[in-house]
Design a protein around this motif. Structure first.
Motif, PDB file in Angstrom:
ATOM      1  N   SER A 216     -23.065 106.308  30.310  1.00  7.19           N
ATOM      2  CA  SER A 216     -24.320 105.920  30.189  1.00  7.19           C
ATOM      3  C   SER A 216     -24.930 105.270  31.261  1.00  7.19           C
ATOM      4  CB  SER A 216     -24.227 104.825  28.954  1.00  7.19           C
ATOM      5  OG  SER A 216     -23.931 104.924  27.861  1.00  7.19           O
ATOM      6  N   VAL A 217     -24.223 105.277  32.455  1.00 12.73           N
ATOM      7  CA  VAL A 217     -24.957 104.878  33.760  1.00 12.73           C
ATOM      8  C   VAL A 217     -25.837 105.852  34.092  1.00 12.73           C
ATOM      9  CG1 VAL A 217     -24.658 104.478  36.147  1.00 12.73           C
ATOM     10  CG2 VAL A 217     -22.967 103.655  34.560  1.00 12.73           C
ATOM     11  N   HIS A 218     -25.872 107.108  33.611  1.00  9.15           N
ATOM     12  CA  HIS A 218     -26.706 108.159  33.848  1.00  9.15           C
ATOM     13  C   HIS A 218     -28.253 107.759  33.335  1.00  9.15           C
ATOM     14  CE1 HIS A 218     -28.157 112.368  34.716  1.00  9.15           C
ATOM     15  NE2 HIS A 218     -28.429 112.439  33.368  1.00  9.15           N
ATOM     16  N   GLU A 219     -28.121 107.839  32.244  1.00 10.48           N
ATOM     17  CA  GLU A 219     -29.481 107.268  31.341  1.00 10.48           C
ATOM     18  C   GLU A 219     -30.025 105.849  31.869  1.00 10.48           C
ATOM     19  OE1 GLU A 219     -27.478 110.174  29.044  1.00 10.48           O
ATOM     20  OE2 GLU A 219     -26.764 108.292  29.612  1.00 10.48           O
ATOM     21  N   THR A 220     -29.111 105.079  32.291  1.00 11.23           N
ATOM     22  CA  THR A 220     -29.449 103.709  32.685  1.00 11.23           C
ATOM     23  C   THR A 220     -30.419 103.953  33.974  1.00 11.23           C
ATOM     24  OG1 THR A 220     -27.767 102.698  31.582  1.00 11.23           O
ATOM     25  CG2 THR A 220     -28.832 101.456  33.488  1.00 11.23           C
ATOM     26  N   LEU A 221     -29.769 104.440  34.940  1.00 13.31           N
ATOM     27  CA  LEU A 221     -30.579 104.835  36.244  1.00 13.31           C
ATOM     28  C   LEU A 221     -31.669 105.474  36.041  1.00 13.31           C
ATOM     29  CD1 LEU A 221     -27.329 105.728  38.586  1.00 13.31           C
ATOM     30  CD2 LEU A 221     -28.997 103.749  38.486  1.00 13.31           C
ATOM     31  N   GLN A 222     -31.922 106.515  35.071  1.00 12.46           N
ATOM     32  CA  GLN A 222     -33.085 107.348  34.742  1.00 12.46           C
ATOM     33  C   GLN A 222     -33.994 106.355  34.397  1.00 12.46           C
ATOM     34  OE1 GLN A 222     -31.696 110.530  32.201  1.00 12.46           O
ATOM     35  NE2 GLN A 222     -32.212 112.085  33.717  1.00 12.46           N
ATOM     36  N   ALA A 223     -33.619 105.287  33.400  1.00 14.58           N
ATOM     37  CA  ALA A 223     -34.777 104.350  32.777  1.00 14.58           C
ATOM     38  C   ALA A 223     -35.043 103.514  33.896  1.00 14.58           C
ATOM     39  CB  ALA A 223     -34.056 103.625  31.700  1.00 14.58           C
ATOM     40  N   ALA A 224     -34.181 102.837  34.798  1.00  9.13           N
ATOM     41  CA  ALA A 224     -34.518 101.980  35.885  1.00  9.13           C
ATOM     42  C   ALA A 224     -35.631 102.800  36.819  1.00  9.13           C
ATOM     43  CB  ALA A 224     -33.386 101.826  36.655  1.00  9.13           C
ATOM     44  N   ALA A 225     -35.718 104.079  37.153  1.00  8.83           N
ATOM     45  CA  ALA A 225     -36.534 104.690  37.775  1.00  8.83           C
ATOM     46  C   ALA A 225     -37.675 104.763  37.277  1.00  8.83           C
ATOM     47  CB  ALA A 225     -35.790 106.210  38.365  1.00  8.83           C
ATOM     48  N   GLN A 226     -37.805 104.968  35.933  1.00  6.32           N
ATOM     49  CA  GLN A 226     -39.261 104.949  35.096  1.00  6.32           C
ATOM     50  C   GLN A 226     -39.670 103.515  35.357  1.00  6.32           C
ATOM     51  OE1 GLN A 226     -39.559 106.871  31.557  1.00  6.32           O
ATOM     52  NE2 GLN A 226     -37.983 108.493  31.966  1.00  6.32           N
ATOM     53  N   LEU A 227     -38.847 102.562  34.894  1.00  9.57           N
ATOM     54  CA  LEU A 227     -39.512 101.307  34.943  1.00  9.57           C
ATOM     55  C   LEU A 227     -40.087 100.840  36.467  1.00  9.57           C
ATOM     56  CD1 LEU A 227     -36.679  99.219  32.889  1.00  9.57           C
ATOM     57  CD2 LEU A 227     -39.111  99.566  32.349  1.00  9.57           C
ATOM     58  N   GLU A 228     -39.254 101.162  37.397  1.00  4.03           N
ATOM     59  CA  GLU A 228     -39.653 101.027  38.935  1.00  4.03           C
ATOM     60  C   GLU A 228     -41.139 101.624  39.109  1.00  4.03           C
ATOM     61  OE1 GLU A 228     -38.588  99.318  41.290  1.00  4.03           O
ATOM     62  OE2 GLU A 228     -36.445  98.787  40.890  1.00  4.03           O
ATOM     63  N   GLN A 229     -41.163 102.841  38.450  1.00  7.53           N
ATOM     64  CA  GLN A 229     -42.782 103.376  38.661  1.00  7.53           C
ATOM     65  C   GLN A 229     -43.672 102.698  37.823  1.00  7.53           C
ATOM     66  OE1 GLN A 229     -42.236 107.526  37.168  1.00  7.53           O
ATOM     67  NE2 GLN A 229     -41.027 108.260  38.614  1.00  7.53           N
ATOM     68  N   ARG A 230     -43.411 101.817  36.998  1.00  5.13           N
ATOM     69  CA  ARG A 230     -44.630 101.042  36.414  1.00  5.13           C
ATOM     70  C   ARG A 230     -44.609  99.562  37.091  1.00  5.13           C
ATOM     71  NH1 ARG A 230     -41.603 101.620  30.271  1.00  5.13           N
ATOM     72  NH2 ARG A 230     -42.341  99.551  30.447  1.00  5.13           N
ATOM     73  N   GLY A 231     -43.846  99.420  38.182  1.00  3.44           N
ATOM     74  CA  GLY A 231     -43.858  98.037  38.665  1.00  3.44           C
ATOM     75  C   GLY A 231     -42.915  97.138  38.360  1.00  3.44           C
ATOM     76  N   VAL A 232     -41.774  97.459  37.808  1.00  3.38           N
ATOM     77  CA  VAL A 232     -40.856  96.417  37.311  1.00  3.38           C
ATOM     78  C   VAL A 232     -39.684  96.770  38.349  1.00  3.38           C
ATOM     79  CG1 VAL A 232     -39.306  95.608  35.395  1.00  3.38           C
ATOM     80  CG2 VAL A 232     -41.265  96.903  34.824  1.00  3.38           C
ATOM     81  N   SER A 233     -39.160  95.715  38.706  1.00  2.00           N
ATOM     82  CA  SER A 233     -38.157  95.437  39.687  1.00  2.00           C
ATOM     83  C   SER A 233     -36.732  95.482  38.904  1.00  2.00           C
ATOM     84  CB  SER A 233     -38.231  94.228  40.569  1.00  2.00           C
ATOM     85  OG  SER A 233     -37.106  94.359  41.589  1.00  2.00           O
ATOM     86  N   VAL A 234     -35.921  96.398  39.026  1.00  2.00           N
ATOM     87  CA  VAL A 234     -34.702  96.689  38.148  1.00  2.00           C
ATOM     88  C   VAL A 234     -33.288  96.435  38.861  1.00  2.00           C
ATOM     89  CG1 VAL A 234     -33.638  98.102  36.355  1.00  2.00           C
ATOM     90  CG2 VAL A 234     -35.967  97.906  36.706  1.00  2.00           C
TER      91      VAL A 234
END
Length: 329
Positions: A216-234
């Motif tokens: 699940s680290v794989h999907e977690t990092l993908q989600a974090a990258a998308q959140l970063e694009q929205r301006g969320v610091s993850v």
């Protein structure tokens, strides 16, 4: 100078096993088809040719026997690394792991130890049939005396496996099958061990902490990258060692961000995620700005391969939980 090259998690496991056997003649391997065939995923390929049949033992299809023999070897000074072909086949070995391996040091008041490593693939995502997609890490994390490791990258697989083989007590080393050949990275075969009992901070952030391990680290990092694009610091933390938990690292992160989402592929009820959440509530309740949420598989057995992608927590599931946490009033 040591040559650097990109290798997969599976190749990193093989590299670590080679290194351990070169460094210590007491390290032996045993399991079903690990010698002549190199294991079901070829994780032990080349070991029998290099070290011989006395150190790389093909066994019958008998997990209870493999575990029992391994405990005996460990008690007498060897360092067995036993392979269970899939985590769904390990239950026959539980008697020896729970009743003997985990208790040997305490039972003998330190006169004997059990330097045993149990390697097993875990998790769904490779379109395998039933009993080949289990994520039952919580069963082992509940047992005193067992250390439980789950690497999520080639470098961590290499360093953690070498450290596990050095450990004088039993270690359950679970290898996420869908990460076996995903995302190769440079791993230097220098014998460098990684610290046990430590989390790994994969990304630093200020707004929310995502906590995961294994596949699940794989999907977690993908989600974090998308959140970063929205301006969320993850901030993303790979737990890696499920028992004992590095709660200091987790607590420090959650105190900083005030929000946390825990992601794991195992079923929801009584999972390691619940233990992490409870511990963080005990330690950092007043610093939380929203309830801790979990994104998990449902409380059903792993499905047949046609439904795997509906079973495994997806990036969209993680994003939905993050939005709920970030928008909590």
């Amino acid at each position: 100078m040591t040559e650097q090259k990109k290798i997969t998690l599976l190749e990193a496991v093989n590299l670590a096993l080679h290194r351990a056997m070169v460094e210590d003649d007491n390290v032996v391997m045993l399991g079903e088809d690990i010698g002549v065939n190199g294991g079901v995923f070829r994780a032990t390929q080349g070991l029998r040719e290099r070290f011989g049949f006395k150190r790389v033992l093909d066994t019958p299809l008998a997990e209870a026997m493999i575990a029992g023999v391994s405990v005996g070897m460990a008690a007498q000074g060897l360092k067995p690394v036993m392979e269970i072909q899939f985590l769904g086949f390990i239950y026959a070995a539980m008697e020896h792991l729970v009743s003997h391996a985990s208790r040997l040091r305490n039972r003998t008041r330190g006169r004997l130890s059990c330097p045993l490593v149990v390697r097993s693939p875990m998790g769904a995502g490779i379109r395998a049939p039933e009993h080949h997609s289990e994520s039952t890490e919580a069963l082992f994390a509940h047992i005193p005396g067992l250390r439980v490791l789950v690497p999520s990258s080639p470098a961590r697989a290499y360093g953690l496996l070498l450290a596990a083989i050095d450990d004088p007590d039993p270690v359950i080393f679970l290898e996420p099958t869908r990460l076996y050949r995903m995302n190769p990275q440079v791993v230097v075969d220098d014998g460098q061990r990684l610290p046990l009992d430590s989390c790994f901070t994969l990304r630093e952030g200020q707004d929310i902490t995502l906590i995961s391990w294994g596949g699940s680290v794989h999907e977690t990092l993908q989600a974090a990258a998308q959140l970063e694009q929205r301006g969320v610091s993850v901030e993303v933390i790979d737990v890696a060692c499920l028992k004992p938990l590095d709660l200091d690292t987790l607590e420090a992160s959650v105190r900083k961000t005030g929000r946390a989402v825990i992601i794991h592929e195992a079923p929801r009820s009584c999972g390691v995620g619940a233990e992490i959440a409870a511990s963080l509530y005990e330690r950092a309740l007043l610093d939380l700005q929203a309830p801790i949420l979990r994104v998990t598989a449902p409380d059903i057995p792993p499905p047949l391969y046609r439904l795997e992608q509906l079973y495994i927590p997806a990036v969209d599931d993680i994003l939905e939980a993050c939005d709920s946490t970030l928008n909590y009033a």
